[in-house]
Scaffold this active site. Structure first.
Site, mmCIF file in Angstrom:
data_model
loop_
_atom_site.group_PDB
_atom_site.id
_atom_site.type_symbol
_atom_site.label_atom_id
_atom_site.label_comp_id
_atom_site.label_asym_id
_atom_site.label_seq_id
_atom_site.Cartn_x
_atom_site.Cartn_y
_atom_site.Cartn_z
ATOM 1 N N GLU A 75 -47.710 48.531 -11.650
ATOM 2 C CA GLU A 75 -49.192 48.960 -12.386
ATOM 3 C C GLU A 75 -48.619 50.364 -13.287
ATOM 4 O OE1 GLU A 75 -52.245 50.282 -10.035
ATOM 5 O OE2 GLU A 75 -53.058 48.487 -9.720
ATOM 6 N N GLU A 115 -53.046 41.596 -7.394
ATOM 7 C CA GLU A 115 -53.558 42.205 -6.425
ATOM 8 C C GLU A 115 -55.419 42.436 -6.858
ATOM 9 O OE1 GLU A 115 -52.341 46.322 -5.583
ATOM 10 O OE2 GLU A 115 -50.553 45.726 -6.320
HETATM 11 C C1 BGC Z 1 -51.913 50.065 -6.334
HETATM 12 C C2 BGC Z 1 -51.250 49.741 -4.865
HETATM 13 C C3 BGC Z 1 -52.672 49.922 -4.082
HETATM 14 C C4 BGC Z 1 -54.164 49.962 -4.393
HETATM 15 C C5 BGC Z 1 -55.207 50.237 -3.730
HETATM 16 C C6 BGC Z 1 -53.128 49.189 -6.210
HETATM 17 O O1 BGC Z 1 -52.720 50.719 -7.438
HETATM 18 O O2 BGC Z 1 -50.378 49.142 -6.387
HETATM 19 O O3 BGC Z 1 -50.007 49.918 -4.229
HETATM 20 O O4 BGC Z 1 -52.056 50.298 -2.645
HETATM 21 O O5 BGC Z 1 -53.974 50.026 -5.711
HETATM 22 O O6 BGC Z 1 -55.040 51.849 -3.682
#
Ligand code: BGC
Length: 436
Positions: free
Chosen positions: A157, A350
Site C-alpha cells: 500500500e 488483504e
Molecule cells: C494495512 C494493514 C492494516 C489494515 C487495517 C491495511 O491498510 O496494510 O497494515 O492493519 O489495513 O487497517
C-alpha cells in the site's frame, strides 16, 4: 452465522491465506534497528491508546506457536513482511530464515512482503536514493531466502503510506505535506520497479505488489461531486495502478512529480506476474465543503479539492468502516475493464474487519460476504487467483494502537496468550469444504 448456504467452489489451485506485517506483530524491538514508526510512536499523542509496538504479539519469540496456528488453520500461504530495520541489525535475517524453514516444514507457503511501512529511521521517501537502497536490501533478502520463497510482494500500500504518512500526518513519519507528498509516491513506485529487477536478477519468479484499492462513489450526480470523486479515484486507484500497468501517470499527476519521470516509468512498469489488491471498503466523495472534517479518525484538511462523506445504510465495523461486499466485486471488474490485458492475474492480498470478541459472528458474516463477492468477480471473468484474510491475529493497528482487533486469533496483550476466535474455526471449515 452467515454460513448456512455453502460458499461456491473456487478453482483448484486457488491460493487461500492470511496476512500480517512485521511492525504490527513482531515485537523484539531491541533486536532490530529503529524504524520511522518507533520515532513516530514515541511522540506524544500520536497513538490513540498511547501504546507502542515494542512487544506487540512478541511473534519473534513465539513464531513456533504462530506457525502451528497457521498449520491448524490449513491455509495454503502466509503473507508476512520482512522488517528492513531487522535485516539491518546483526543476524537480523536469521529470524526470517528460521520462519521460512518452519513454514515450509508445516506445508504453508511463505509469501514475504518486502516493505510494509517500517522504513529504517533516518531514511526518507522524499529522497530518491531510498529507492536504490531498498533494491539493495531486497537483493540481500532474496539471496538468503530465495531458495525457499517462491512468491514475493515488493511493497504494501504505497497509497496509504503516502496519504496517511506523508500527506495527512496520521501515520509515520507524520508529515503533513498534502500534494507535496507526491514525490513520496513516485519514489516508492520506483523502489518497487527496482526491486522487481533485483528479485528477477536473483532468480526469483512470481512477483507482485499489494496495492490498496476500492470504488470511489460520488456523493451525488451533481457535476461538482462527480468531479471530486473522479479526482479522489485518481489519487487512490489510478496514481498507483496506471504507472505499474500502463507505464504512465494519470492526467495531470505526472507533472506534479519531481523532475522528469519518463525513464523511471520504464522501470516502474516492469511486468508483474500478478497484481495484489487490498480491499476493505468503498469511499463516498463529494465536492469540498470548506471545513476540516473528521473521517474515521482522519482529519481531512479543508483545502483539499474533495471531501470524504459518510456511507449511510450498511453496517459498520468497530473502526466505523462500512461493510459493502459488492464493492469488492465492483473494484475487481472495474480493474479488469480499465486495464484489460494489461492486468495480470489478481490476488486479494488483504481483506478483513475490526470487531471485538472471541465469538465474532460479525467477522464471519464479513468474510463470508466478501468471499462470495470475490466468487462473483470470478464468474464475471476476472482472473482472481488467491485471497488473504487480514489478519492472522490481533495486532498493533498503527495509529489506533491495540484498540482495533482484526485477527482470526485473539491476542491478550497482557499475557500474549493466543485464542482462536469463532472466525478461525469458520475459515478452517471453509478451506476444508473448498478442498472437497
Ligand atoms: C494495512 C494493514 C492494516 C489494515 C487495517 C491495511 O491498510 O496494510 O497494515 O492493519 O489495513 O487497517
Amino acid at each position: 452465522m452467515a454460513t448456512t448456504n455453502p460458499v461456491p467452489r473456487f478453482p483448484d489451485g486457488f491460493l487461500w491465506g492470511v496476512s500480517t506485517s512485521a511492525h504490527q506483530i513482531e515485537g523484539a524491538a531491541d533486536e532490530r534497528e529503529a524504524s520511522v514508526w518507533d520515532v513516530f510512536t514515541a511522540e506524544p499523542g500520536r497513538i490513540l491508546d498511547g501504546s507502542t509496538a515494542e512487544v506487540a504479539c512478541d511473534h519473534v519469540h513465539r513464531h513456533t506457536e504462530d506457525v502451528a496456528l497457521l498449520a491448524g488453520l490449513g491455509v495454503d500461504a502466509y503473507r508476512f513482511s520482512v522488517s528492513w530495520p531487522r535485516v539491518r541489525a546483526r543476524g537480523g535475517l536469521d529470524f526470517y530464515d528460521r520462519l521460512v524453514d518452519d513454514l515450509c516444514a508445516a506445508g504453508v507457503r511463505p509469501v514475504p512482503t518486502l516493505f510494509h511501512w517500517d522504513l529504517p529511521a533516518g531514511l526518507d521517501w522524499r529522497e530518491r536514493d531510498t529507492a536504490e537502497r531498498f533494491a539493495a536490501y531486497v537483493a540481500e533478502v532474496a539471496g538468503r531466502l530465495g531458495d525457499r520463497v517462491t512468491k514475493w510482494i515488493t511493497l504494501n500500500e504505497p497509497a496509504e503510506h503516502t496519504l496517511l504518512g506523508h500527506a495527512l500526518g496520521i501515520h509515520a513519519p507524520g508529515l503533513r505535506l498534502l500534494f507535496d507528498a507526491l514525490p513520496v509516491a513516485h519514489h516508492q513506485l520506483l523502489a518497487h520497479g527496482l526491486a522487481v529487477r533485483a528479485l528477477r536478477a536473483s532468480g526469483a519468479r512470481d512477483i507482485g505488489i499489494a496495492n490498496s484499492h476500492g470504488p470511489v462513489w460520488p456523493a451525488s450526480q451533481e457535476a461538482a461531486d462527480v468531479e471530486a470523486a473522479g479526482f479522489y479515484d485518481l489519487l487512490l486507484n489510478r496514481l498507483f495502478a496506471d504507472p505499474l500497468l500502463l507505464g504512465s501517470y494519470p492526467d495531470g499527476l505526472g507533472e506534479l512529480m519531481s523532475g522528469d519521470v519518463t525513464a523511471d516509468l520504464e522501470i516502474i512498469a516492469e511486468p508483474l506476474d500478478w497484481y495484489g489488491i487490498n480491499y476493505y471498503a468503498p469511499t463516498r466523495v463529494g465536492a469540498p465543503q470548506g471545513t476540516e472534517i473528521d473521517f474515521g479518525g482522519v482529519r481531512m484538511p479543508a483545502e483539499l479539492p474533495f471531501s470524504v462523506r459518510e456511507i449511510t445504510g450498511p453496517q459498520v465495523t468497530d473502526f466505523g468502516w462500512p461493510v459493502v461486499p459488492e464493492a469488492l466485486t465492483e473494484i475487481l471488474t472495474t480493474f479488469r475493464d480499465r486495464y484489460g490485458d494489461r492486468l495480470p492475474p489478481v490476488v486479494v492480498t488483504e481483506n478483513g474487519c475490526s470487531y471485538e470478541g472471541v465469538d465474532d459472528p460479525e467477522r464471519i458474516a464479513y468474510l463470508d460476504g466478501h468471499i462470495r463477492a470475490l466468487h462473483r468477480a470470478l464468474e464475471a471473468g476476472v482472473d482472481v487467483r488467491g485471497y488473504f484474510v487480514w489478519s492472522l491475529m490481533d495486532n498493533f493497528e498503527w495509529a489506533e494502537g491495540y484498540a482495533r482487533r482484526f485477527g482470526l486469533v485473539h491476542v491478550d496483550f497482557d499475557t500474549l496468550e493466543r485464542t482462536p476466535k469463532a472466525s478461525y474455526a469458520w475459515y478452517r471449515e471453509l478451506l476444508r469444504e473448498q478442498r472437497g
